[in-house]
Write a protein that holds these residues in place. Structure first.
Motif, PDB file in Angstrom:
ATOM      1  N   THR A   1      -7.340  -6.550  -1.856  1.00  0.00           N
ATOM      2  CA  THR A   1      -6.075  -7.073  -2.382  1.00  0.00           C
ATOM      3  C   THR A   1      -4.939  -6.399  -1.620  1.00  0.00           C
ATOM      4  N   ASP A   2      -4.248  -7.177  -0.791  1.00  0.00           N
ATOM      5  CA  ASP A   2      -3.213  -6.590   0.065  1.00  0.00           C
ATOM      6  C   ASP A   2      -1.799  -7.055  -0.292  1.00  0.00           C
ATOM      7  N   ILE A   3      -1.640  -7.706  -1.454  1.00  0.00           N
ATOM      8  CA  ILE A   3      -0.304  -7.988  -1.980  1.00  0.00           C
ATOM      9  C   ILE A   3      -0.401  -7.938  -3.501  1.00  0.00           C
ATOM     10  N   ASP A   4       0.532  -7.184  -4.113  1.00  0.00           N
ATOM     11  CA  ASP A   4       0.404  -6.899  -5.536  1.00  0.00           C
ATOM     12  C   ASP A   4       1.662  -6.127  -5.947  1.00  0.00           C
ATOM     13  N   ASP A   5       1.984  -6.150  -7.242  1.00  0.00           N
ATOM     14  CA  ASP A   5       3.152  -5.412  -7.722  1.00  0.00           C
ATOM     15  C   ASP A   5       3.067  -3.929  -7.371  1.00  0.00           C
ATOM     16  N   LYS A   6       1.862  -3.344  -7.491  1.00  0.00           N
ATOM     17  CA  LYS A   6       1.704  -1.922  -7.196  1.00  0.00           C
ATOM     18  C   LYS A   6       1.975  -1.615  -5.731  1.00  0.00           C
ATOM     19  N   ILE A   7       1.566  -2.521  -4.864  1.00  0.00           N
ATOM     20  CA  ILE A   7       1.803  -2.337  -3.430  1.00  0.00           C
ATOM     21  C   ILE A   7       3.298  -2.385  -3.140  1.00  0.00           C
ATOM     22  N   ILE A   8       3.980  -3.373  -3.719  1.00  0.00           N
ATOM     23  CA  ILE A   8       5.423  -3.512  -3.501  1.00  0.00           C
ATOM     24  C   ILE A   8       6.157  -2.279  -4.021  1.00  0.00           C
ATOM     25  N   GLN A   9       5.771  -1.803  -5.206  1.00  0.00           N
ATOM     26  CA  GLN A   9       6.423  -0.634  -5.794  1.00  0.00           C
ATOM     27  C   GLN A   9       6.173   0.617  -4.961  1.00  0.00           C
ATOM     28  N   ARG A  10       4.942   0.824  -4.495  1.00  0.00           N
ATOM     29  CA  ARG A  10       4.641   2.010  -3.697  1.00  0.00           C
ATOM     30  C   ARG A  10       5.389   1.979  -2.364  1.00  0.00           C
ATOM     31  N   ALA A  11       5.499   0.801  -1.758  1.00  0.00           N
ATOM     32  CA  ALA A  11       6.245   0.682  -0.503  1.00  0.00           C
ATOM     33  C   ALA A  11       7.706   1.057  -0.709  1.00  0.00           C
ATOM     34  N   ARG A  12       8.275   0.676  -1.850  1.00  0.00           N
ATOM     35  CA  ARG A  12       9.658   1.059  -2.150  1.00  0.00           C
ATOM     36  C   ARG A  12       9.785   2.566  -2.314  1.00  0.00           C
ATOM     37  N   GLU A  13       8.797   3.164  -2.994  1.00  0.00           N
ATOM     38  CA  GLU A  13       8.837   4.608  -3.233  1.00  0.00           C
ATOM     39  C   GLU A  13       8.749   5.404  -1.939  1.00  0.00           C
ATOM     40  N   THR A  14       7.944   4.919  -0.992  1.00  0.00           N
ATOM     41  CA  THR A  14       7.746   5.645   0.264  1.00  0.00           C
ATOM     42  C   THR A  14       8.712   5.219   1.360  1.00  0.00           C
ATOM     43  N   GLY A  15       9.453   4.124   1.108  1.00  0.00           N
ATOM     44  CA  GLY A  15      10.341   3.603   2.136  1.00  0.00           C
ATOM     45  C   GLY A  15       9.598   2.985   3.299  1.00  0.00           C
ATOM     46  N   GLU A  16       8.388   2.555   3.037  1.00  0.00           N
ATOM     47  CA  GLU A  16       7.496   2.026   4.071  1.00  0.00           C
ATOM     48  C   GLU A  16       7.425   0.515   3.976  1.00  0.00           C
ATOM     49  N   ASN A  17       7.298  -0.146   5.111  1.00  0.00           N
ATOM     50  CA  ASN A  17       7.038  -1.578   5.105  1.00  0.00           C
ATOM     51  C   ASN A  17       5.713  -1.835   4.400  1.00  0.00           C
ATOM     52  N   TRP A  18       5.684  -2.859   3.510  1.00  0.00           N
ATOM     53  CA  TRP A  18       4.480  -3.076   2.706  1.00  0.00           C
ATOM     54  C   TRP A  18       3.253  -3.381   3.554  1.00  0.00           C
ATOM     55  N   LYS A  19       3.449  -4.061   4.695  1.00  0.00           N
ATOM     56  CA  LYS A  19       2.306  -4.357   5.563  1.00  0.00           C
ATOM     57  C   LYS A  19       1.758  -3.084   6.198  1.00  0.00           C
ATOM     58  N   LYS A  20       2.665  -2.194   6.616  1.00  0.00           N
ATOM     59  CA  LYS A  20       2.210  -0.932   7.203  1.00  0.00           C
ATOM     60  C   LYS A  20       1.492  -0.078   6.166  1.00  0.00           C
ATOM     61  N   LEU A  21       1.995  -0.106   4.928  1.00  0.00           N
ATOM     62  CA  LEU A  21       1.325   0.623   3.850  1.00  0.00           C
ATOM     63  C   LEU A  21      -0.091   0.117   3.657  1.00  0.00           C
ATOM     64  N   THR A  22      -0.267  -1.198   3.558  1.00  0.00           N
ATOM     65  CA  THR A  22      -1.606  -1.733   3.299  1.00  0.00           C
ATOM     66  C   THR A  22      -2.544  -1.484   4.480  1.00  0.00           C
ATOM     67  N   GLU A  23      -2.041  -1.596   5.697  1.00  0.00           N
ATOM     68  CA  GLU A  23      -2.894  -1.342   6.854  1.00  0.00           C
ATOM     69  C   GLU A  23      -3.338   0.118   6.883  1.00  0.00           C
ATOM     70  N   ARG A  24      -2.418   1.011   6.548  1.00  0.00           N
ATOM     71  CA  ARG A  24      -2.759   2.437   6.516  1.00  0.00           C
ATOM     72  C   ARG A  24      -3.805   2.722   5.444  1.00  0.00           C
ATOM     73  N   MET A  25      -3.654   2.121   4.274  1.00  0.00           N
ATOM     74  CA  MET A  25      -4.587   2.358   3.182  1.00  0.00           C
ATOM     75  C   MET A  25      -5.953   1.713   3.445  1.00  0.00           C
ATOM     76  N   VAL A  26      -5.956   0.557   4.114  1.00  0.00           N
ATOM     77  CA  VAL A  26      -7.233  -0.066   4.493  1.00  0.00           C
ATOM     78  C   VAL A  26      -7.987   0.846   5.464  1.00  0.00           C
ATOM     79  N   TYR A  27      -7.246   1.410   6.417  1.00  0.00           N
ATOM     80  CA  TYR A  27      -7.864   2.337   7.381  1.00  0.00           C
ATOM     81  C   TYR A  27      -8.477   3.537   6.657  1.00  0.00           C
ATOM     82  N   GLU A  28      -7.733   4.110   5.711  1.00  0.00           N
ATOM     83  CA  GLU A  28      -8.234   5.273   4.974  1.00  0.00           C
ATOM     84  C   GLU A  28      -9.425   4.905   4.097  1.00  0.00           C
TER      85      GLU A  28
END
Length: 460
Positions: A68-95
């Motif tokens: 799941t690469d789009i979701d309220d939690k993803i959008i909220q976490r991207a706001r908290e980290t100041g990160e683009n949501w796509k970069k956040l999901t790609e980083r988390m998929v890698y991890e």
């Protein structure tokens, strides 16, 4: 014959594939807004074991596990980290992939993401609207009408009257029924959005799985699984929308894993007993963690504690010690041990009983080792063969035992981190950096051996 405990009905049932010899398996994957936790490890090791065993039994398995690469939690976490949501999901998929690889979790055949299947999701929503199972709410969201679904609540056994009575209704809620759920969510300003017949928005969580598993496995497939926390509402809602959209059967067998507790309490950040998988792997070697996750039946709760995982590590050491005798020869008793292993695993993937068989085999190996080395070596080959079915004995026995004695879990984590960095450098053609990382490991007494893209290591 393999028996499965089907959550839909709660009974053990014989596995009867829809197509002879073939199985379609779908498991709900991770929402990638953070590192995976111990509960994820429990679920995905369990289904890795299940798929491995089904293939071992001769079935041609198509295994689909979504992300799941789009979701309220993803959008909220991207706001908290100041990160683009796509970069956040790609980083988390890698991890996630890094952690899963360390646990010897094999990759699925197909790993779909909702952002790559928007047309399929829209098409399913359109079918639901056309068949009067969905409606457009006052706020523009497309909602599923649960009252229109046949047998809603059957999977979870929920009392719908009580659920409706206890449902929270927000101010300006546009639902016709408290149990209705969103299929397409209208986007707010500055949120990720896709074009649809109902305006800019994004898919709801439940619809993504129905659209993707239907796309890859057909409207009727064999096995659907996930953690027991997904039974309601996620899997209940999947059944409702899939059956309503396709007018026919959906899934034959529903399998769910038990929850992880920590020192017999529910794992929770509020209780300060929440462990990421990375936390655990920094303290214990990955093979011991995997072994621990297999010590309880996949459907039962599993209690994590330092004492329990140390016991698991000691137990696995006994098996690895017996494996040292393996020489590739075949024991005259191989079929007997194989039959006993099948008997355990055919009974709803009973890993505790299967492990008991392995320990009995290890005792036989130790009994023969001093008086009949050839017999011990042949039995050890059988032990290794059966353990591999469970994803065990991924290391050579001498290396596992050396690692236990000479490298603590922290050092092991550092070594594997450097190896991962070097592998990435090699993929990117950064050969000087790759050589520097090899030299760093060499100074630590670690020698590397590359075989294509796979790197193994040993203590010098």
């Amino acid at each position: 014959m393999v028996l499965l405990t089907n959550t839909l009905g709660g009974q053990k049932e014989p596995l009867k594939p829809i197509k002879a010899g073939k199985l379609g398996v779908y498991v709900c994957g991770v929402t990638v807004y953070d590192l995976c936790h111990l509960g994820h490890a429990r679920t995905f090791v369990a289904f890795d074991m299940i798929v491995r065993y089904l293939r071992f039994r001769g079935y041609d398995v198509t295994f689909v596990r979504n992300i799941t690469d789009i979701d309220d939690k993803i959008i909220q976490r991207a706001r908290e980290t100041g990160e683009n949501w796509k970069k956040l999901t790609e980083r988390m998929v890698y991890e996630m992939h890094r952690d899963f690889k360390r646990l010897a979790i094999l990759p699925p055949d197909i790993e779909p993401r909702p952002t790559e299947h928007i047309p399929q999701i829209i098409a399913m929503i359109e079918r639901l609207l056309n068949r009067k199972h969905a409606y457009i709410a006052n706020n523009g969201d497309v909602m599923f009408a649960t009252a229109s679904a046949k047998d809603y609540g059957k999977l979870s056994g929920q009392n719908l009257t009580k659920l409706r009575a206890g449902a929270r209704i927000e101010v300006n809620e546009s639902k016709r029924d408290p149990l209705d759920f969103v299929l397409w969510k209208q986007a707010k300003p500055d949120e990720p959005a896709w074009t649809s017949p109902w305006g800019e928005g994004r898919p709801g969580w439940h619809i993504e799985c129905s659209a993707m598993n239907t796309h890859y496995l057909g409207t009727h497939f064999d096995i659907h699984g996930g953690g027991s926390d997904l039974i309601f509402p996620h899997h209940e809602n999947e059944i409702a929308q899939s059956v309503s959209a396709n007018n026919g059967p959906y899934v034959n067998y529903w399998l769910h894993t038990g929850m992880v507790t920590v020192n017999k309490e529910k794992m929770s950040k509020s209780l300060n007993n929440f462990f990421t998988l990375r936390d655990v792997l920094s303290r214990f070697d990955a093979q011991s963690v995997r072994f621990f996750l297999l010590t309880a039946h996949y459907r039962k709760p599993l209690n994590y504690s330092e004492e329990n995982i140390n016991q698991a590590r000691n137990a696995l050491t006994r098996l690895y010690t017996a494996c040292q005798f393996a020489d590739g020869s075949v024991s005259e008793y191989h079929e007997i041990w194989l039959s006993r292993f099948h008997e355990a695993m055919d009974d709803d993937f009973n890993t505790p009983q299967a492990l008991a068989v392995l320990f009995e085999l290890a005792r036989e190996i130790n009994r023969f080792s001093g008086i009949h080395h050839a017999q011990a070596a042949a039995l050890a080959t059988t032990l290794k063969y059966l353990g591999n079915v469970l994803g065990l004995f991924e290391q050579a026995a001498d290396m596992f035992l050396k690692n236990r004695d000479e490298i603590d879990a922290t050092d092991l984590h550092i070594i594997e981190e450097i190896i991962n960095q070097r592998s990435e450098a090699r993929r990117n053609g950064e050969w000087i950096r790759a050589d520097q990382l090899r030299d760093d490991l060499s100074k630590r007494g670690i020698e590397l051996e590359d075989a294509g893209e796979i790197t193994s290591w040993r203590i010098r």
